[in-house]
Design a protein around this motif. Sequence first.
Motif, PDB file in Angstrom:
ATOM      1  N   LYS A 147      41.712 108.864  45.595  1.00  0.00           N
ATOM      2  CA  LYS A 147      41.234 110.001  46.391  1.00  0.00           C
ATOM      3  C   LYS A 147      40.000 109.596  47.199  1.00  0.00           C
ATOM      4  O   LYS A 147      39.898 109.895  48.391  1.00  0.00           O
ATOM      5  CB  LYS A 147      40.914 111.178  45.472  1.00  0.00           C
ATOM      6  CG  LYS A 147      40.456 112.423  46.189  1.00  0.00           C
ATOM      7  CD  LYS A 147      40.195 113.538  45.184  1.00  0.00           C
ATOM      8  CE  LYS A 147      39.537 114.726  45.823  1.00  0.00           C
ATOM      9  NZ  LYS A 147      39.179 115.756  44.832  1.00  0.00           N
ATOM     10  N   ILE A 171      39.756 109.484  51.279  1.00  0.00           N
ATOM     11  CA  ILE A 171      38.727 110.218  52.026  1.00  0.00           C
ATOM     12  C   ILE A 171      37.916 109.256  52.886  1.00  0.00           C
ATOM     13  O   ILE A 171      37.668 109.522  54.070  1.00  0.00           O
ATOM     14  CB  ILE A 171      37.819 111.023  51.059  1.00  0.00           C
ATOM     15  CG1 ILE A 171      38.614 112.168  50.429  1.00  0.00           C
ATOM     16  CG2 ILE A 171      36.578 111.553  51.773  1.00  0.00           C
ATOM     17  CD1 ILE A 171      37.880 112.881  49.295  1.00  0.00           C
ATOM     18  N   MET A 196      43.839 116.830  52.843  1.00  0.00           N
ATOM     19  CA  MET A 196      43.916 116.513  51.411  1.00  0.00           C
ATOM     20  C   MET A 196      45.335 116.722  50.881  1.00  0.00           C
ATOM     21  O   MET A 196      45.776 116.015  49.975  1.00  0.00           O
ATOM     22  CB  MET A 196      42.920 117.355  50.614  1.00  0.00           C
ATOM     23  CG  MET A 196      41.476 116.946  50.827  1.00  0.00           C
ATOM     24  SD  MET A 196      41.151 115.174  50.612  1.00  0.00           S
ATOM     25  CE  MET A 196      41.544 114.948  48.905  1.00  0.00           C
ATOM     26  N   THR A 255      33.516 115.867  53.780  1.00  0.00           N
ATOM     27  CA  THR A 255      34.793 116.190  53.143  1.00  0.00           C
ATOM     28  C   THR A 255      35.879 116.332  54.200  1.00  0.00           C
ATOM     29  O   THR A 255      35.600 116.413  55.397  1.00  0.00           O
ATOM     30  CB  THR A 255      34.705 117.507  52.349  1.00  0.00           C
ATOM     31  OG1 THR A 255      34.332 118.549  53.241  1.00  0.00           O
ATOM     32  CG2 THR A 255      33.703 117.401  51.216  1.00  0.00           C
ATOM     33  N   TYR A 270      47.595 114.397  48.328  1.00  0.00           N
ATOM     34  CA  TYR A 270      48.248 114.862  47.097  1.00  0.00           C
ATOM     35  C   TYR A 270      49.746 114.577  47.138  1.00  0.00           C
ATOM     36  O   TYR A 270      50.331 114.122  46.154  1.00  0.00           O
ATOM     37  CB  TYR A 270      47.997 116.358  46.876  1.00  0.00           C
ATOM     38  CG  TYR A 270      46.533 116.704  46.700  1.00  0.00           C
ATOM     39  CD1 TYR A 270      45.705 115.946  45.864  1.00  0.00           C
ATOM     40  CD2 TYR A 270      45.969 117.771  47.375  1.00  0.00           C
ATOM     41  CE1 TYR A 270      44.373 116.257  45.712  1.00  0.00           C
ATOM     42  CE2 TYR A 270      44.624 118.088  47.222  1.00  0.00           C
ATOM     43  CZ  TYR A 270      43.830 117.331  46.397  1.00  0.00           C
ATOM     44  OH  TYR A 270      42.512 117.631  46.237  1.00  0.00           O
TER      45      TYR A 270
END
Length: 193
Positions: free
Chosen positions: A109, A113, A139, A133, A143
């Motif tokens: 993750k 990012i 995101m 973020t 996933y």
Amino acid sequence: MAALRPGRRALSPPLCRALAGRGRRLAPERGAERRDAAPNRVSRFCPPRKSCHDWIGPPDKYSNLRPVHFYIPENESPLEQKLRELRQETQEWNQQFWANQNLTFRKEKEEFIHSRLKAKGLALRAESGQKATLNAEEMADFYKEFLSKNFQKHMYYNRDWYKRNFAITFFMGKVALERIWNKLRRKQKKISN
């Protein structure tokens, strides 16, 4: 690790009573020393000596699962011992799997990012010092990719999880029948005397 507290077992009430015994002692905690993904965690907590229940601790820092400290009855039969050892082994296996999986998830993750922010020409931290973020849609891509990449691993985990739980349930039934049989034999001896 914070102090542990007694918790409900994941077993059905009649089987819990069948597994309960007098004069239990704490089984040694195993598996933490075998954990490659996360540093050792050792609880200094010791349940009361006269307790006759398994004790469930707070969620593990790495796996997010609650560790169980199993108790061993002084007069534990070989069948009861096999059941307890199977439960301990399953708990350790489950803790290890999720500790490794969560570590991999967090690492990938952060890499995702970082790569997306770098592609946008942004730094990891905004000028205000806050961590940058990504939005929910970006995101969601991560996933989806992570789940697709780990589909086979999760499928094997689920298969093994069901096999282990079926074996535990089977041994719980055998232990319950053994205890009923022993009670009936003791009653017959009393009647015949």
